[in-house]
Design an enzyme around this catalytic site. Structure first.
Site, PDB file in Angstrom:
ATOM      1  N   ASN A 108       0.850  -1.191   0.000  1.00  0.00           N
ATOM      2  CA  ASN A 108       0.000   0.000   0.000  1.00  0.00           C
ATOM      3  C   ASN A 108       0.884   1.238   0.000  1.00  0.00           C
ATOM      4  O   ASN A 108       2.115   1.125   0.072  1.00  0.00           O
ATOM      5  CB  ASN A 108      -0.963  -0.027   1.191  1.00  0.00           C
ATOM      6  N   ARG A 109       0.285   2.403  -0.078  1.00  0.00           N
ATOM      7  CA  ARG A 109       1.055   3.627  -0.333  1.00  0.00           C
ATOM      8  C   ARG A 109       1.593   4.296   0.929  1.00  0.00           C
ATOM      9  O   ARG A 109       2.193   5.367   0.842  1.00  0.00           O
ATOM     10  CB  ARG A 109       0.186   4.612  -1.117  1.00  0.00           C
TER      11      ARG A 109
END
Ligand code: CTP
Length: 388
Positions: A198-199
């Protein structure tokens, strides 16, 4: 009026420390001189006592707790090395270990000693730990040589002292508390080279860890692929996957405060392959299985007085509504909501905007740097600790 500890080490520049002391006292500050035995070979303790209008400290502890600043001028190569390695063989080196106030040091030594790799490595260590150095300046040195090694002038050191003293003092209410922070985003292997991630950059969690350290806490950071530098003085444990985060956090789950800032995967590939999957023409279907919910488990184990902080990275009003539900369902006492649908805050950004949710109510924290957001979060944590 501030309380200043003035450390003086052995060196010809010790006489200049008298001028620094005079400037500090004239400005209304309460100065306690801390002389190493070597310093007294250059200037007697009586000189400092007379200027400070108090005795040179031999019993350290009454002065430590209240100190606003430790300034060491001059700082010899010998004491610089001792500070870098945590020795405590004089009233000054003990103070440097024990004090939680900012430390400003003005090195003074022969140019070859200053440039020696051993001294430079010690300087790096001290700086990493947050010690600020002023100088040394270039010029004529005591031995008739020329180069970097002269102590900065007392008025320059004095000016910097005033700047440091005027900065808002960090709260020390977390002193002695154990704070565990998870940060970053987990990566769940699909095969030996690919992952589902994920970011999350880890900036928000790292900012909380740094601020907790500044407030005197013993901080452990469980780092899931954190993309930013880890703060000095914070113990770091690498935890790349959700299973690693679960293991490392739960092993330390009895901390006074646990802040779950990490974006932990809710699902992981059920059957990751040990080697790289070769390309073929077919569709690659991946089955995902749920991971353990660390925060929920912490909630079940929560002991009285412990503060558990969960993060809810979600979208819009409905996301905020879900965060309210999480507060009741997950067993945390504080939830930090941020809207990840916005591009000007949140993931990878240096900025954030939060809503802090607790049983006491909700507090909106307007858009600001993640460092300032960390201040708001820990202010709330301190309130909750006191409430208990
Ligand atoms: N969290 C956790 N363990 C997981 C997943 C999440 O401890 N396996 C923690 C996160 O660190 C965060 C909080 O739970 O502090 C909220 O995570 P989030 O994914 O927003 O909430 P969920 O409960 O997973 O709910 P949903 O995904 O449905 O919004």
């Amino acid at each position: 009026m501030a309380r200043v500890l003035l450390g003086v080490t052995g060196g010809i520049a010790a006489y200049k420390a008298c001028e620094l002391l005079r400037l500090l006292v004239r400005d209304g500050h309460d100065v306690t001189p801390l002389l190493t035995p070597d310093a007294e070979r250059f200037v007697t303790a009586h000189t400092f006592e007379a200027l400070a209008r108090q005795e040179a400290a031999r019993d350290l502890y009454p002065h430590l707790a209240d100190a606003d600043l430790l300034v060491i001028a001059p700082l010899s190569a010998n004491t610089l090395a001792k500070l870098a390695h945590g020795l405590a063989d004089s009233v000054l080196t003990q103070a440097a270990l024990a004090v939680r106030a900012p430390v400003l040091a003005a090195p003074a030594m022969n140019v070859r000693m200053w440039e020696h790799p051993a001294t430079q490595a010690n300087v790096v260590l001290l700086r990493e730990r947050g010690v600020e150095l002023i100088g040394p300046e270039e010029g004529e040195l005591a031995e008739g040589e020329h180069g970097a090694g002269r102590m900065s002038e007392p008025d320059a050191i004095f000016d910097r002292c005033l700047e440091l003293l005027s900065q808002p003092r960090a709260s020390t209410r977390l002193r002695g508390k154990r704070v565990l922070v998870s940060a970053g985003g987990t990566r769940e292997p699909l095969d030996s080279v690919r992952f589902l991630g994920n970011r999350s950059s880890g900036k928000m969690g790292v900012a909380v860890a740094r601020e907790a350290r500044r407030r005197g806490a013993e901080v452990t950071l469980v780092a899931a692929n954190v993309a930013v530098a880890v703060p000095a003085g914070v113990e770091t444990v690498e935890a790349p996957t959700a299973a690693d985060v679960a293991r490392e956090v739960l092993a330390r789950g009895d901390a006074d405060v646990v802040v779950m800032a990490a974006a932990v995967a809710d699902y992981r590939p059920a059957e990751p392959t040990a080697t790289k999957r070769p390309k073929d023409t077919g569709t690659w279907t991946v089955a995902l299985e749920p991971t353990d919910d660390v925060l929920a488990e912490l909630g079940r184990r929560r002991r009285n007085g412990q503060v558990l902080v969960g993060f809810a990275a979600d979208e819009g009003e409905r996301g905020l509504e879900r965060a309210r539900t999480k507060l009741t369902n997950k067993g945390g006492n504080l939830f930090v909501y941020n809207d990840v649908s916005r591009t000007d805050i949140g993931f990878e950004s240096d900025w954030n905007e939060l809503v802090l949710l607790s049983a006491a109510g909700e507090r909106a924290v307007s858009r600001r740097s993640k460092e300032e957001c960390a201040v708001a979060i820990l202010d709330e944590v301190e309130t909750l600790l006191e409430g208990d």
